[in-house]
Design a protein around this motif. Structure first.
Motif, PDB file in Angstrom:
ATOM      1  N   LEU A 312       0.831  -1.201   0.000  1.00  0.00           N
ATOM      2  CA  LEU A 312       0.000   0.000   0.000  1.00  0.00           C
ATOM      3  C   LEU A 312       0.867   1.253   0.000  1.00  0.00           C
ATOM      4  O   LEU A 312       0.563   2.227  -0.695  1.00  0.00           O
ATOM      5  N   ALA A 313       1.962   1.233   0.768  1.00  0.00           N
ATOM      6  CA  ALA A 313       2.842   2.394   0.824  1.00  0.00           C
ATOM      7  C   ALA A 313       3.504   2.672  -0.518  1.00  0.00           C
ATOM      8  O   ALA A 313       3.786   3.824  -0.862  1.00  0.00           O
ATOM      9  N   ALA A 314       3.738   1.603  -1.297  1.00  0.00           N
ATOM     10  CA  ALA A 314       4.383   1.768  -2.603  1.00  0.00           C
ATOM     11  C   ALA A 314       3.406   2.204  -3.689  1.00  0.00           C
ATOM     12  O   ALA A 314       3.824   2.670  -4.753  1.00  0.00           O
ATOM     13  N   ALA A 315       2.111   2.049  -3.437  1.00  0.00           N
ATOM     14  CA  ALA A 315       1.093   2.370  -4.444  1.00  0.00           C
ATOM     15  C   ALA A 315       0.806   3.863  -4.437  1.00  0.00           C
ATOM     16  O   ALA A 315      -0.139   4.326  -3.786  1.00  0.00           O
ATOM     17  N   ARG A 316       1.603   4.611  -5.141  1.00  0.00           N
ATOM     18  CA  ARG A 316       1.461   6.058  -5.216  1.00  0.00           C
ATOM     19  C   ARG A 316       1.134   6.480  -6.640  1.00  0.00           C
ATOM     20  O   ARG A 316       1.588   5.851  -7.608  1.00  0.00           O
ATOM     21  N   VAL A 317       0.345   7.526  -6.763  1.00  0.00           N
ATOM     22  CA  VAL A 317       0.002   8.042  -8.085  1.00  0.00           C
ATOM     23  C   VAL A 317       1.288   8.354  -8.845  1.00  0.00           C
ATOM     24  O   VAL A 317       2.185   9.016  -8.321  1.00  0.00           O
ATOM     25  N   GLY A 322       4.343  -2.191 -11.461  1.00  0.00           N
ATOM     26  CA  GLY A 322       5.347  -3.184 -11.112  1.00  0.00           C
ATOM     27  C   GLY A 322       6.150  -2.838  -9.881  1.00  0.00           C
ATOM     28  O   GLY A 322       6.646  -3.735  -9.182  1.00  0.00           O
ATOM     29  N   SER A 323       6.285  -1.554  -9.585  1.00  0.00           N
ATOM     30  CA  SER A 323       7.092  -1.154  -8.425  1.00  0.00           C
ATOM     31  C   SER A 323       6.452  -1.582  -7.110  1.00  0.00           C
ATOM     32  O   SER A 323       7.142  -1.741  -6.100  1.00  0.00           O
ATOM     33  N   VAL A 324       5.139  -1.784  -7.098  1.00  0.00           N
ATOM     34  CA  VAL A 324       4.460  -2.251  -5.893  1.00  0.00           C
ATOM     35  C   VAL A 324       4.897  -3.683  -5.584  1.00  0.00           C
ATOM     36  O   VAL A 324       5.232  -4.026  -4.447  1.00  0.00           O
ATOM     37  N   ASP A 325       4.916  -4.513  -6.610  1.00  0.00           N
ATOM     38  CA  ASP A 325       5.389  -5.884  -6.449  1.00  0.00           C
ATOM     39  C   ASP A 325       6.866  -5.906  -6.057  1.00  0.00           C
ATOM     40  O   ASP A 325       7.276  -6.695  -5.196  1.00  0.00           O
ATOM     41  N   ASP A 326       7.656  -5.039  -6.663  1.00  0.00           N
ATOM     42  CA  ASP A 326       9.093  -4.986  -6.352  1.00  0.00           C
ATOM     43  C   ASP A 326       9.323  -4.698  -4.872  1.00  0.00           C
ATOM     44  O   ASP A 326      10.203  -5.295  -4.240  1.00  0.00           O
ATOM     45  N   ALA A 327       8.538  -3.765  -4.314  1.00  0.00           N
ATOM     46  CA  ALA A 327       8.729  -3.373  -2.919  1.00  0.00           C
ATOM     47  C   ALA A 327       8.453  -4.543  -1.979  1.00  0.00           C
ATOM     48  O   ALA A 327       9.201  -4.778  -1.020  1.00  0.00           O
ATOM     49  N   LEU A 372       0.272   4.218 -12.025  1.00  0.00           N
ATOM     50  CA  LEU A 372      -0.937   4.238 -11.207  1.00  0.00           C
ATOM     51  C   LEU A 372      -1.596   5.609 -11.285  1.00  0.00           C
ATOM     52  O   LEU A 372      -0.921   6.638 -11.237  1.00  0.00           O
ATOM     53  N   ALA A 373      -2.925   5.591 -11.388  1.00  0.00           N
ATOM     54  CA  ALA A 373      -3.685   6.830 -11.540  1.00  0.00           C
ATOM     55  C   ALA A 373      -4.982   6.729 -10.749  1.00  0.00           C
ATOM     56  O   ALA A 373      -5.484   5.627 -10.498  1.00  0.00           O
ATOM     57  N   PRO A 374      -5.549   7.857 -10.344  1.00  0.00           N
ATOM     58  CA  PRO A 374      -6.817   7.830  -9.608  1.00  0.00           C
ATOM     59  C   PRO A 374      -7.890   7.068 -10.379  1.00  0.00           C
ATOM     60  O   PRO A 374      -8.031   7.222 -11.593  1.00  0.00           O
ATOM     61  N   GLY A 375      -8.633   6.248  -9.654  1.00  0.00           N
ATOM     62  CA  GLY A 375      -9.689   5.447 -10.261  1.00  0.00           C
ATOM     63  C   GLY A 375      -9.294   4.013 -10.543  1.00  0.00           C
ATOM     64  O   GLY A 375     -10.157   3.169 -10.780  1.00  0.00           O
ATOM     65  N   HIS A 399      -8.507   1.263  -4.046  1.00  0.00           N
ATOM     66  CA  HIS A 399      -8.572   2.071  -5.268  1.00  0.00           C
ATOM     67  C   HIS A 399      -7.699   3.297  -5.088  1.00  0.00           C
ATOM     68  O   HIS A 399      -7.506   3.797  -3.976  1.00  0.00           O
ATOM     69  N   MET A 400      -7.173   3.759  -6.193  1.00  0.00           N
ATOM     70  CA  MET A 400      -6.302   4.918  -6.163  1.00  0.00           C
ATOM     71  C   MET A 400      -7.125   6.201  -6.154  1.00  0.00           C
ATOM     72  O   MET A 400      -8.118   6.329  -6.882  1.00  0.00           O
ATOM     73  N   THR A 401      -6.718   7.141  -5.316  1.00  0.00           N
ATOM     74  CA  THR A 401      -7.287   8.488  -5.301  1.00  0.00           C
ATOM     75  C   THR A 401      -6.158   9.475  -5.604  1.00  0.00           C
ATOM     76  O   THR A 401      -4.986   9.103  -5.660  1.00  0.00           O
ATOM     77  N   ALA A 402      -6.504  10.738  -5.749  1.00  0.00           N
ATOM     78  CA  ALA A 402      -5.481  11.753  -6.032  1.00  0.00           C
ATOM     79  C   ALA A 402      -4.440  11.842  -4.929  1.00  0.00           C
ATOM     80  O   ALA A 402      -3.284  12.201  -5.169  1.00  0.00           O
ATOM     81  N   SER A 403      -4.836  11.475  -3.706  1.00  0.00           N
ATOM     82  CA  SER A 403      -3.909  11.550  -2.577  1.00  0.00           C
ATOM     83  C   SER A 403      -3.299  10.206  -2.219  1.00  0.00           C
ATOM     84  O   SER A 403      -2.586  10.088  -1.224  1.00  0.00           O
ATOM     85  N   GLY A 404      -3.588   9.174  -3.004  1.00  0.00           N
ATOM     86  CA  GLY A 404      -3.007   7.867  -2.743  1.00  0.00           C
ATOM     87  C   GLY A 404      -4.052   6.772  -2.659  1.00  0.00           C
ATOM     88  O   GLY A 404      -5.230   6.993  -2.963  1.00  0.00           O
ATOM     89  N   PRO A 405      -3.660   5.574  -2.217  1.00  0.00           N
ATOM     90  CA  PRO A 405      -4.582   4.441  -2.202  1.00  0.00           C
ATOM     91  C   PRO A 405      -5.559   4.491  -1.044  1.00  0.00           C
ATOM     92  O   PRO A 405      -5.250   5.024   0.027  1.00  0.00           O
ATOM     93  N   LYS A 406      -6.736   3.923  -1.262  1.00  0.00           N
ATOM     94  CA  LYS A 406      -7.767   3.846  -0.223  1.00  0.00           C
ATOM     95  C   LYS A 406      -8.351   2.444  -0.218  1.00  0.00           C
ATOM     96  O   LYS A 406      -8.758   1.929  -1.252  1.00  0.00           O
TER      97      LYS A 406
END
Length: 420
Positions: A312-317, A322-327, A372-375, A399-406
């Motif tokens: 979740l911490a790696a999931a940034r807009v 792939g970087s989420v899996d890498d982390a 990664l993008a909002p929505g 889901h991704m929001t403008a401020s990050g994952p929720k």
């Protein structure tokens, strides 16, 4: 995980669970579980206005990519654009969306009334008889719209024979992938879509909790599945399917057919979901039945719980999927697992896209460059599997929001409170 499609969970539990749900004493268990839940109001289905807006956006994307038209056959994407829910067979039913102007629905003559009943957007229905070539109807329409000089896009799951037969009707016309249109749209969920996914997630976790409260020694995986399905249905979800993996089977991500009766101290992994107006949930929980977890079970459970937080911490807009899996994989390797996809460790991707289908593009997997993008919506399920012993998978979607994952559902706090 739509009701019209084969789903991985049905491979191991679906048929036996349906049979068990109709027999005694499982039927009494299911009925008792259903009585313990209270149906909740559901969000409304996707409106005709939203589907029309999707069509308009699709045409913008067709023009932006210099595509003449797009063919989408039966399946979730046909539903996405038109509201028509139809199965795939050797007979073509699909929508042809031109870069400009009204689309057409192509379907067998005898299916026209059923298609008209479901169609939610303005579109002419053109029918073909059993001795006709349906791809000629498509080709004739493309000639009418004067778009045969441009590439014609196919939704990526369209079957080969459709392109092969269209090419025979329109020699020289290029058939290309429609990902620049369909994938670009379906990956980004609207507020209405997110609300339906939230409802599906709420139903699934409530069904898990209800079934968990009714577990008893001697129950089979089919019994447990039947209890979850009964609760899910009573809460308003449809198309429920669940993996119930016990002890050594939990080390196999999609399970085993070996029968097992629930006993004190068993480690149980449940992976399930449902649909609300065509939108999916996907949740996994792992717990120890009626006994204090062993130190090893607690250690692995805590590591997977930490893995979810790392993902979740790696999931940034703007980050690559792939970087989420890498982390996650980097952390797991530092803890002595793997490396890479080797066992013991994480043998599958960290997560998958989700929406109208339980699994849809794109995935949280090594090498995936999509940003990664909002929505965008994903599962977060970095399990750890110890072959021959047990496995732990915690899965929640976000889901991704403008401020990050929720989160749609929040991971449980500990193996001692495995359902939150």
């Amino acid at each position: 995980m739509t009701s019209l499609a084969f789903h991985r969970r049905s491979f191991l539990t679906g048929a036996t669970a349906l049979g068990a749900a109709l027999s005694l004493p499982t039927s009494r268990l299911a009925a008792a579980v259903a009585e313990q839940v209270t149906p909740r109001p559901l969000p409304p289905p996707i409106t005709a206005a939203e589907r029309s807006a999707r069509l308009a956006r699709a045409q913008q994307l067709l023009r932006a990519n210099n595509l003449g038209a797009m063919l989408v056959e039966s399946g979730p994407s046909l539903d996405y654009y038109t509201g028509v829910q139809w199965w795939r067979s050797e007979r073509l039913t699909g929508v042809v969306i031109p870069a400009e102007g009204e689309p057409i629905i192509v379907t067998p003559f005898f299916e026209q009334p059923s298609i008209a009943e479901q169609l939610e957007v303005p579109a002419e229905i053109r029918t073909w008889q059993e001795d006709d070539e349906p791809l000629k109807l498509v080709a004739d329409f493309l000639r009418e719209r004067r778009v045969t000089g441009r590439p014609i896009a196919f939704e990526e799951t369209n079957r080969f024979f459709l392109g092969d037969r269209l090419a025979a009707q329109l020699p020289g016309t290029r058939i290309v992938n429609a990902n620049a249109v369909v994938r670009a749209q379906r990956m980004i969920k609207s507020a209405a879509e997110l609300a339906l996914m939230q409802a599906a997630s709420d139903i699934t976790i409530a069904a898990f909790r209800t079934a968990h409260a009714n577990l008893k020694t001697g129950m089979s995986g089919s019994d447990i599945n039947a209890a979850i399905v009964a609760a899910t249905t009573a809460l308003g979800g449809s198309g429920a399917g669940n993996l119930v993996l016990i002890n050594e089977a939990s080390a196999l991500p999609h399970g085993s057919k070996k029968p097992h009766s629930l006993a004190r101290g068993d480690l149980v992994l449940i992976d399930g979901g449902c649909s609300v107006h065509g939108y999916q949930s996907d949740i996994s929980r792992t717990f120890v039945f009626d006994r204090t977890p062993t130190p090893d079970q607690r250690k692995v459970w805590d590591q997977v719980h930490r893995g979810q937080q790392i993902a979740l911490a790696a999931a940034r807009v703007g980050a690559s999927a792939g970087s989420v899996d890498d982390a996650v994989r980097k952390a797991y390797t530092s803890w002595g697992y793997g490396p890479d996809y080797k066992l013991p460790g994480l043998s599958h991707r960290t997560g998958h896209g989700i929406g109208m289908e339980g699994h849809e593009p794109v995935n949280l997997v090594r090498g995936e460059t999509t940003r990664l993008a909002p929505g965008m919506c994903f599962s977060n399920e970095p399990g750890i599997y110890l072959p021959g012993r047990f496995g732990v998978r915690l899965e929640d979607c976000f889901h991704m929001t403008a401020s990050g994952p929720k989160w749609f559902t929040t991971p449980p706090p500990s193996i001692d409170q495995p359902l939150g």
